[in-house]
Design an enzyme around this catalytic site. Structure first.
Site, PDB file in Angstrom:
ATOM      1  N   ASP A 479       0.834  -1.204   0.000  1.00 47.63           N
ATOM      2  CA  ASP A 479       0.000   0.000   0.000  1.00 47.63           C
ATOM      3  C   ASP A 479       0.873   1.261   0.000  1.00 47.63           C
ATOM      4  O   ASP A 479       2.087   1.198   0.284  1.00 47.63           O
ATOM      5  CB  ASP A 479      -0.876  -0.039   1.265  1.00 47.63           C
ATOM      6  N   ASP A 549     -10.818   2.202  -3.125  1.00 49.05           N
ATOM      7  CA  ASP A 549     -11.371   1.886  -1.803  1.00 49.05           C
ATOM      8  C   ASP A 549     -12.891   1.873  -1.840  1.00 49.05           C
ATOM      9  O   ASP A 549     -13.538   1.479  -0.873  1.00 49.05           O
ATOM     10  CB  ASP A 549     -10.895   2.916  -0.769  1.00 49.05           C
TER      11      ASP A 549
HETATM   12  C1  DGJ Z   1      -5.739   2.071   1.956  1.00 43.46           C
HETATM   13  C2  DGJ Z   1      -6.168   0.823   1.237  1.00 43.46           C
HETATM   14  O1  DGJ Z   1      -6.691   1.122  -0.005  1.00 43.46           O
HETATM   15  C3  DGJ Z   1      -7.167   0.084   2.114  1.00 43.46           C
HETATM   16  O2  DGJ Z   1      -7.642  -1.045   1.437  1.00 43.46           O
HETATM   17  C4  DGJ Z   1      -6.521  -0.291   3.409  1.00 43.46           C
HETATM   18  O3  DGJ Z   1      -5.486  -1.213   3.180  1.00 43.46           O
HETATM   19  C5  DGJ Z   1      -5.982   0.956   4.105  1.00 43.46           C
HETATM   20  N1  DGJ Z   1      -5.162   1.738   3.228  1.00 43.46           N
HETATM   21  C6  DGJ Z   1      -5.203   0.585   5.332  1.00 43.46           C
HETATM   22  O4  DGJ Z   1      -4.599   1.646   5.924  1.00 43.46           O
END
Ligand code: DGJ
Length: 730
Positions: A479, A549
């Site tokens: 990430d 997300d």
């Molecule tokens: C952003 C990601 O897109 C989410 O799926 C998740 O992993 C969060 N970060 C965690 O901080």
């Protein structure tokens, strides 16, 4: 595929199956662009190789009107400072502070194959098709600067891949202020420009506008591709649809600051250029040194958007994504992020795994919050050590327990980040990107690590590696949750600070390469606060990228349509969300969430221990459908049938297997429209003479009928209804 140079006429010819690209010498000196478009057999285009407004006679007055000619010629790749007043792909500065650089033709080479770009992702030949490469050398005599333009084509593709290498053969330094990967000058055919834009939770929305005089720039300065703008642009002629119209598209194989620019000049010529964003960029080219740009993938289609899309999909599946998982059905995963956020422990994860196994889920992914003192998003990034207050049994044991429940185990990292409240920062405050004396701006209460420095990469990668070696971990979600600013590095001096952004991306690529070399069986999924770094560069390292997300199926229609305009469905991370959805609050049926998630890698992001018996049964049914249909989605040809953007109430897309024996159409009636009970949908990509049976009804139709007359779908009353239609050749 063919690459040829006509020595007598001085014309370079690049042929793919359906397209031709021609350039040649103008005024015996300059490499000029002559043609890009539908396939040509007759390539005698010498008459096109001159400035647009001159008569046959004026051509001999070259020196008298050189500035006008430089400013209006269709250059293949021009440099600034000698009369081309458009934005040129190359702009240099000498030690003396001069900018002028005149690129004239020097030599060429045609090679079998395609050289890789060191340290950068790049397309490669494979068993799907061999490659050929043309390298044309331009030079500036005074500066002793050579510019190599590279064009590669593959046997099985209509794409043309371009990149540029600049070599300083002089005795003084040259400062590269702008060095783009492509420039394409052509007539404006009343073009419209389409690009992809958005924000967090609504990435890659398709946006169009007419091309008008002046410049239109789409760019990122965030140090990553970004949620806001995408390194893609296409010019389309009037009336372009899925099947008709001419399309010129460019996509950048890079994961950092980029620029995609169109400029319409006084002569009605449009220049499309793409490359590393020159803002904030400067590269010092020492005597003897070379700089190589990332590559741009150009696609031309004279049969509308659909052919362009499928050309990108096949190119990326056949010549860019290296992962051994590319052609495999990915495990159905359950990720605990929206189920628990930071509030979990080992027992909770095992409970999720146990319940998940019951319905056929195959992998548990432990997301953010398992390390350091991380109980919220305000600390501990960089402290990649297991938090044994949460994972009380230890990581190795936890993974064994999850494996014992029948699930694989995956883990989340954010390796490029450092929290001000972390042991890593307390020990090495200089590891954060910063300007000495200035407190860097925080985002999500975190700083970015200076991965331009090898010792920083070694330190963080070493910690990630130790975790992965400590247990049976089969998947990593990498990430990246904030953009870069306050640019400064203790590893770069004043003269080289302009190299920071590009060195950051090179550092990222180096870390991911190490990860793949050390763990060849690892399934890697890239992610950036949702879909902020979904680009072809990252696909070279990971076969899938978290798309957004936002898992609300209505929002996902636009996000996935924009993403699938270029990228194969097999690359799109897509999950079934909790209901009501956490980003929109929308309540949608689980079947609808499932149908939209099945157009990607498929999984869940919800607390399965709290799901009703009825929904658990539905989940088990969805998982069976995923196994049945995934190969069609993953390997098939993608056709856009209808778009919610245009209809305002329904959406449909289909995948057809390469042998045309199966077709799966996904339909969603977003908003019920009264007094409009049935909707006609015309399929595409079928064999016209074949008979297809619709599995649900057993009714048989000819491919021709399905494509010309279509089928009728009859959504029931109510919003957010969705259904899959599976056709099988008889
Ligand atoms: C952003 C990601 O897109 C989410 O799926 C998740 O992993 C969060 N970060 C965690 O901080």
């Amino acid at each position: 595929m063919r690459i040829h140079f006509d020595e007598a006429k001085k014309i370079f010819e690049i042929q793919t199956n359906n397209t031709t690209y021609l350039m040649g010498l103008a005024y015996d000196r300059y490499l000029a662009h002559a043609y890009y478009g539908s396939k040509l057999e007759d390539t005698d285009v010498q008459y096109l190789l001159r400035a647009p407004y001159e008569t046959e006679f004026e051509k001999y007055w070259f020196n008298r009107e050189k500035v006008e000619k430089m400013d209006s010629l269709c250059h293949e790749y021009s440099a600034g400072g000698v009369g081309d007043f458009r934005d040129t792909p190359l702009m240099i500065r000498t030690e003396g502070g001069y900018h002028a650089c005149e690129l004239v033709y020097d030599s060429y080479e045609i090679m079998d194959g395609k050289p890789a770009l060191e340290g950068l992702p790049s397309t490669f030949p494979s068993e799907h098709g061999a490659a050929k490469t043309l390298e044309i050398c331009l030079k500036d005599e005074l500066l002793c600067l050579k510019v190599y333009l590279r064009y590669s084509v593959f046997e099985d593709s209509d794409a043309i891949i371009r990149s540029v290498k600049v070599v300083n053969e002089g005795k003084e330094k040259i400062y590269l202020e702008r060095v783009l990967s492509t420039c394409l000058d052509m007539d404006n055919e009343a073009f419209s420009l389409y690009t992809l834009h958005g924000s967090w939770a609504r990435e890659r929305d398709i946006t169009g506008r007419p091309v008008t005089e002046g410049k239109h720039i789409v760019a990122s300065l965030r140090g990553e591709t970004s949620h806001q703008n995408h390194p893609f642009m296409m010019l389309t002629t009037n009336g372009t649809s899925q099947t008709e119209g001419r399309v010129y598209a460019m996509n950048f194989v890079y994961s950092g600051n980029f620029i995609a620019e169109t400029e319409l000049n006084q002569h009605g010529y449009v220049r499309m250029s793409m490359g590393i964003n020159p803002t904030g960029f400067e590269w010092v080219l020492d005597p003897g040194a070379a700089f190589v740009t990332p590559e741009v993938v150009m696609v031309y289609s004279d049969t509308g958007l659909g052919h362009m899309t499928r050309t990108y999909h096949d190119l990326y599946r056949n010549h860019l994504i290296r992962s051994k998982y590319l052609h495999q059905k990915r495990p159905i995963l359950i990720n605990n992020w929206e189920a628990t956020y930071f509030d979990f422990d080992d027992d909770k994860l095992v409970d999720i795994a146990r319940e998940a196994h019951e319905v056929g889920i195959e992998m548990l992914v432990m997301d953010d919050g398992w390390f350091g003192k991380r109980n919220g998003d305000n600390c501990a990034l960089g402290d990649w050590f297991v938090n044994e207050e949460k994972i009380r049994c230890g990581l190795k044991k936890l993974v064994e327990r999850v494996n014992a429940e029948g699930l694989k185990f995956g883990i989340w990292f954010e390796p490029e980040m450092i929290s001000p409240d972390s042991d890593l920062f307390r020990e090495h405050p200089d590891y954060a990107i910063q300007v000495p004396g200035r407190t860097p701006a925080m985002s999500r209460e975190q700083y970015v690590l200076d991965i331009t420095r090898k010792e920083v990469r070694d330190c963080v990668y070493g910690r990630v590696k130790a975790i992965l070696e400590s247990a049976n971990i089969e998947y990593v979600k990498w990430d990246m949750n904030r953009p870069l600013c306050d640019i400064g590095s203790y590893g770069l001096d004043r003269e080289h600070m302009g190299e920071f952004y590009h060195r950051y991306v090179l550092g990222l690529y180096e870390m991911q390469e190490r990860l793949l070399q050390d763990f060849p069986n690892l399934l890697l999924e890239n992610c950036s606060g949702g879909g902020g770094r979904f680009d072809p560069g990252m696909l070279y390292y990971s076969p899938q990228i978290w798309t957004s997300d936002d898992m609300d199926p209505v929002m996902r229609l636009g996000i996935q349509e924009g993403t699938a305009l270029i990228y194969p469905l097999s690359t799109m991370g897509a999950h079934i969300c909790v209901c009501p959805n956490h980003t929109t609050g929308r309540v949608t049926p689980i079947e609808t969430r499932a149908n939209i998630a099945m157009a990607g890698t498929f999984g869940y992001e919800l607390d399965i221990t709290k799901v009703s018996e009825e929904d658990l049964e539905k989940m088990a049914a969805c998982n069976k459908l995923y196994h049945r249909y995934n190969e069609i989605m993953r390997e098939g040809d993608y056709y856009r049938i209808a778009s919610y953007r245009e209809t305002n109430y329904y959406d449909a897309f289909a995948c057809v297997t390469k042998d045309k024996k199966e077709c799966l159409m996904t339909f969603m009636n977003v908003l019920y429209r009264p007094n409009r009970q049935s909707i006609k949908l015309r399929l595409a990509g079928l064999a016209p003479d074949a008979k297809y049976r619709l599995e649900e009804t057993d009714k048989v139709y000819s491919g021709d009928l399905l494509m010309k007359a279509g089928i009728l779908v009859e959504p029931p009353m109510g919003d957010f209804f969705s259904k899959q239609y599976h056709f099988v050749m008889e």
